[in-house]
Scaffold this motif. Structure first.
Motif, PDB file in Angstrom:
ATOM      1  N   GLN A 158       0.815  -1.398   0.181  1.00  0.00           N
ATOM      2  CA  GLN A 158       0.192   0.457   0.213  1.00  0.00           C
ATOM      3  C   GLN A 158       0.320   1.453   0.475  1.00  0.00           C
ATOM      4  N   LEU A 159       0.596   2.034  -1.036  1.00  0.00           N
ATOM      5  CA  LEU A 159       1.617   3.778  -0.743  1.00  0.00           C
ATOM      6  C   LEU A 159       0.557   4.400  -0.071  1.00  0.00           C
ATOM      7  N   VAL A 160       1.051   5.407   0.323  1.00  0.00           N
ATOM      8  CA  VAL A 160       0.137   6.483   0.288  1.00  0.00           C
ATOM      9  C   VAL A 160       0.580   7.716   0.280  1.00  0.00           C
ATOM     10  N   GLU A 161      -0.423   8.582  -0.414  1.00  0.00           N
ATOM     11  CA  GLU A 161       0.778  10.311  -0.876  1.00  0.00           C
ATOM     12  C   GLU A 161       0.288  10.883   0.350  1.00  0.00           C
ATOM     13  N   SER A 162       0.743  12.547   0.626  1.00  0.00           N
ATOM     14  CA  SER A 162       0.519  12.900   1.059  1.00  0.00           C
ATOM     15  C   SER A 162       1.333  14.325   0.744  1.00  0.00           C
TER      16      SER A 162
ATOM     17  N   ALA B 255      13.878   3.372   8.213  1.00  0.00           N
ATOM     18  CA  ALA B 255      13.770   2.690   8.726  1.00  0.00           C
ATOM     19  C   ALA B 255      11.719   3.461   8.834  1.00  0.00           C
ATOM     20  N   LYS B 256      11.246   4.081   8.296  1.00  0.00           N
ATOM     21  CA  LYS B 256      10.218   4.206   8.615  1.00  0.00           C
ATOM     22  C   LYS B 256       9.285   4.024   7.201  1.00  0.00           C
ATOM     23  N   ASN B 257      10.165   3.395   6.400  1.00  0.00           N
ATOM     24  CA  ASN B 257       9.036   3.295   5.045  1.00  0.00           C
ATOM     25  C   ASN B 257       8.550   4.410   3.884  1.00  0.00           C
ATOM     26  N   LEU B 258       9.139   5.659   4.238  1.00  0.00           N
ATOM     27  CA  LEU B 258       8.690   6.910   3.878  1.00  0.00           C
ATOM     28  C   LEU B 258       9.367   6.988   2.627  1.00  0.00           C
ATOM     29  N   VAL B 259       8.883   7.901   1.949  1.00  0.00           N
ATOM     30  CA  VAL B 259       9.820   8.049   0.355  1.00  0.00           C
ATOM     31  C   VAL B 259       9.246   9.676   0.167  1.00  0.00           C
ATOM     32  N   TYR B 260      10.003  10.875   0.034  1.00  0.00           N
ATOM     33  CA  TYR B 260       9.946  11.897   0.542  1.00  0.00           C
ATOM     34  C   TYR B 260      10.601  12.708  -0.988  1.00  0.00           C
ATOM     35  N   LEU B 261       9.541  13.577  -1.666  1.00  0.00           N
ATOM     36  CA  LEU B 261       9.685  14.372  -2.960  1.00  0.00           C
ATOM     37  C   LEU B 261      10.125  15.678  -2.401  1.00  0.00           C
ATOM     38  N   GLN B 262      11.142  16.487  -2.441  1.00  0.00           N
ATOM     39  CA  GLN B 262      11.405  17.960  -1.824  1.00  0.00           C
ATOM     40  C   GLN B 262      11.131  18.757  -3.633  1.00  0.00           C
ATOM     41  N   MET B 263      10.413  19.724  -3.486  1.00  0.00           N
ATOM     42  CA  MET B 263      10.140  20.108  -4.685  1.00  0.00           C
ATOM     43  C   MET B 263      10.629  21.869  -4.690  1.00  0.00           C
ATOM     44  N   ASN B 264      11.473  22.285  -5.002  1.00  0.00           N
ATOM     45  CA  ASN B 264      11.140  23.958  -4.933  1.00  0.00           C
ATOM     46  C   ASN B 264      11.721  23.964  -6.117  1.00  0.00           C
ATOM     47  N   SER B 265      11.157  25.571  -5.831  1.00  0.00           N
ATOM     48  CA  SER B 265      11.739  26.087  -7.514  1.00  0.00           C
ATOM     49  C   SER B 265      10.176  26.103  -8.342  1.00  0.00           C
TER      50      SER B 265
ATOM     51  N   GLY C 209      17.877  19.311 -10.833  1.00  0.00           N
ATOM     52  CA  GLY C 209      18.176  20.326 -10.410  1.00  0.00           C
ATOM     53  C   GLY C 209      17.080  21.033  -8.990  1.00  0.00           C
ATOM     54  N   ARG C 210      15.768  21.187  -9.034  1.00  0.00           N
ATOM     55  CA  ARG C 210      14.552  21.511  -8.783  1.00  0.00           C
ATOM     56  C   ARG C 210      14.453  20.624  -7.714  1.00  0.00           C
ATOM     57  N   PHE C 211      14.394  19.092  -8.136  1.00  0.00           N
ATOM     58  CA  PHE C 211      13.276  18.460  -7.232  1.00  0.00           C
ATOM     59  C   PHE C 211      14.782  17.543  -6.367  1.00  0.00           C
ATOM     60  N   THR C 212      13.952  16.450  -4.796  1.00  0.00           N
ATOM     61  CA  THR C 212      14.851  15.504  -4.801  1.00  0.00           C
ATOM     62  C   THR C 212      14.561  14.759  -3.479  1.00  0.00           C
ATOM     63  N   ILE C 213      14.161  13.712  -4.284  1.00  0.00           N
ATOM     64  CA  ILE C 213      13.994  12.608  -3.274  1.00  0.00           C
ATOM     65  C   ILE C 213      14.657  11.536  -2.725  1.00  0.00           C
ATOM     66  N   SER C 214      13.773  11.218  -1.403  1.00  0.00           N
ATOM     67  CA  SER C 214      14.890  10.368   0.002  1.00  0.00           C
ATOM     68  C   SER C 214      14.017   9.761  -0.034  1.00  0.00           C
TER      69      SER C 214
ATOM     70  N   VAL D 265       0.116  26.131  -4.218  1.00  0.00           N
ATOM     71  CA  VAL D 265       2.040  27.124  -3.370  1.00  0.00           C
ATOM     72  C   VAL D 265       2.371  27.618  -4.915  1.00  0.00           C
ATOM     73  N   GLN D 266       2.657  28.809  -4.207  1.00  0.00           N
ATOM     74  CA  GLN D 266       3.196  30.058  -5.932  1.00  0.00           C
ATOM     75  C   GLN D 266       4.167  29.915  -6.507  1.00  0.00           C
ATOM     76  N   ALA D 267       4.438  30.128  -7.636  1.00  0.00           N
ATOM     77  CA  ALA D 267       5.224  30.318  -8.005  1.00  0.00           C
ATOM     78  C   ALA D 267       6.501  30.196  -7.610  1.00  0.00           C
ATOM     79  N   GLY D 268       7.623  29.731  -7.614  1.00  0.00           N
ATOM     80  CA  GLY D 268       8.727  29.745  -6.799  1.00  0.00           C
ATOM     81  C   GLY D 268       8.577  29.158  -5.549  1.00  0.00           C
ATOM     82  N   GLY D 269       7.856  28.603  -4.984  1.00  0.00           N
ATOM     83  CA  GLY D 269       7.943  28.131  -3.479  1.00  0.00           C
ATOM     84  C   GLY D 269       8.020  26.570  -4.089  1.00  0.00           C
ATOM     85  N   SER D 270       7.994  25.930  -2.640  1.00  0.00           N
ATOM     86  CA  SER D 270       8.325  24.094  -2.439  1.00  0.00           C
ATOM     87  C   SER D 270       7.345  23.914  -1.376  1.00  0.00           C
ATOM     88  N   LEU D 271       7.191  22.485  -2.679  1.00  0.00           N
ATOM     89  CA  LEU D 271       6.299  21.995  -1.204  1.00  0.00           C
ATOM     90  C   LEU D 271       6.950  20.254  -0.317  1.00  0.00           C
ATOM     91  N   ARG D 272       6.555  19.358  -0.044  1.00  0.00           N
ATOM     92  CA  ARG D 272       6.978  18.495   0.131  1.00  0.00           C
ATOM     93  C   ARG D 272       6.671  17.598   0.524  1.00  0.00           C
TER      94      ARG D 272
END
Length: 119
Positions: free
Chosen positions: A3-7, A75-85, A66-71, A12-19
C-alpha cells in the motif's frame, strides 16, 4: 501486497516549495525502487524520478532535475519528494509507485496527491 499513500500536496505560488511524502506498507524489499510520477489534466502520466531502496541512488527527469529531490527513510518506510522553485507547469496529481526489481515496471500505485502552482 503493498500500500502506498501520498500526502503533502496543496496550493503554492510559483517559486515556492512543497514536500510530498509517500508512506509504504507491506512488502518493500531492498531490490525495490520507489518512483514518483505526475499527471496533469489532459496529459499523459510523466516520470518524475525514483530512488533505489537499497542504497538511495536517485534518477530524475530532465524537467525537474536540480529542483526536485527524492529521499527515503528506510526505518519508517517513507519516501519524500522535495520540490523547490515550483513552476505553474509542475501542476499535476503526483503519484508514488513501486518497481519490484528496478527494471522500470511499476506494480503498485498510490492514490495521488494534487499539487497546484499558481503564477
Amino acid at each position: 501486497q503493498v500500500q502506498l499513500v501520498e500526502s503533502g500536496g496543496g496550493l503554492v505560488q510559483a517559486g515556492g516549495s512543497l514536500r510530498l511524502s509517500c508512506a509504504a506498507s507491506g512488502r518493500i524489499f531492498s531490490t525495490n525502487t520507489l518512483g514518483w510520477f505526475r499527471q496533469a489534466p489532459g496529459k499523459d502520466r510523466e516520470f518524475v524520478g525514483n530512488i533505489r531502496w537499497s542504497d538511495g541512488i536517485t534518477v530524475y527527469a530532465g524537467t525537474v532535475k536540480g529542483r526536485f529531490t527524492i529521499s527515503r527513510d528506510n526505518a519508517k518506510n517513507l519516501v519524500y519528494l522535495q520540490m523547490n522553485s515550483l513552476k505553474p507547469e509542475d501542476t499535476a496529481v503526483y503519484y508514488c509507485a513501486r518497481d519490484p526489481s528496478g527494471r522500470g515496471s511499476y506494480d503498485y500505485w498510490g492514490q495521488g496527491t494534487q499539487v497546484t502552482v499558481s503564477s
